[in-house]
Design a protein around this motif. Sequence first.
Motif: not given
Lengths: 255, 218
Positions: A85, A89, A105, B168
């Motif tokens: 992530l 992100a 993230g 997220v």
Amino acid sequence: MGANHASLGFDGAGSLLVDVAPAVKVATAVAVVASVALVPADAPWVLVFHGVVVLVGLRTAQVSLRSIGRRARIVAPFVVGAALLPFLASGERVDIVGLSVSRPGLAAAIVVIGKVLVGFTAGAALVMTTEPVDIVRGLQQLRVPRTFTTIAGLMLRFADVLRGESSRMQIARIARGDDPRSIAQVRATARTAGVLFVRGYERGERVHQSMIARGWSGAMPDTSKRSVPIEDWFRVGSWGAVAVFITAFGWMTVG
Amino acid sequence: MHVPDGFFEAPVTVGAAVTSVAVVSYAARRSRDELSDAAAPMAGLMSAFVFAVQMLNFPVAAGTSGHLMGATLAAVLLGPWTATLCISVVLAMQALLFADGGLTALGINIVLMAIVPGFVGAAVFSLLGRCGRATNRGRAARAGVAALVSVPASAAVFAFLFAWGGAVELSLAPLLSAMVSVHVLIGIGEGVITATTVAAVLAARPDLMRAGARRALA
């Protein structure tokens, strides 16, 4: 079949949790896992408290942490996914050891991995110290609807039928010269899935007929009449109450 | 594919939980009509079979792995309502017995792996049934195609839900294309297993299939 009859995940020899009433264990695991999942994202430090409480609780109950670690590969794909992530992100970027990662993230990855690991540990402790049949009994004691516990009970019974049938079929394949290492095994497995289903059904039918012969009336008999000892609620259930309190405290500090 | 705890924000988790409680309790009422006494072992066996099949993980592209879902198979053989009920039981028991899939994420998992693929699979199967041939081979092939479509359909729903309320911020387009393309590969495996299983049932016990297929078409 035989020795490991319907003991899909049981591995709790020596733990004090084995003798606790299943209803209490199920309720406690649900309380802990739900509390961990509901930790506010703005207060990740709350997860540390949850982690400490879960670890101390398991230590007290003498659950083998090493066995839980072995099981943890079930959650590995999600931990790896969450670890990606920070790179995927969007949002503000920060540099960490020369890598440019997304700050939101990174924060989210830490929270997600923490929640997944702590929640998994609590769930795994339930699975390891409770026979599957007892989990269904625990659900009955907690007044889960009958339709649900009946299908779950039948499922556990037939899982055993399927396991027996499939090991018989594999022995038969090897006896006929199949090489389990070759790639053709994949094709054989795919083709035998259908046969396994039919064979399993036909044995399941016979199991069902003998159940009817013994007085099956369309629902699993409630074998959980024994009441839940109140001291189990104090000894084990209180850990669940602590978890609920920790999350509530976390929300108070945020809001 | 099983979503663990903490992967989605609270609104999605609660919304999915409410949706799945409503659908599953309605399914429990509907399946009382679908499930005759003779079909009761079928529901139990289907749950056990889906349970076993979901433990078979096979490698997909780029180091990830996927497992079969079995929702279309169950929907074709048992009808979509009973299938929803059976697979919800499987998912709940996996969460409780193996800690596979989070307990609070159960609603999301039921939406993604029981409701969406079951009803998409049943719908595709019955749509194709109007134009295809009514041979055993045709039925098995239709079930396979329905299963193939159902897997990326549920992956797409996952992508929409995650873009809307995941833990997220991710933009939808790359997530959608990644999820759908990986799940087309899983869907091929799903389609093959579904078609061969349906073919085996048709060859050995056509009586089971006829009842289920009629329900799927109803």
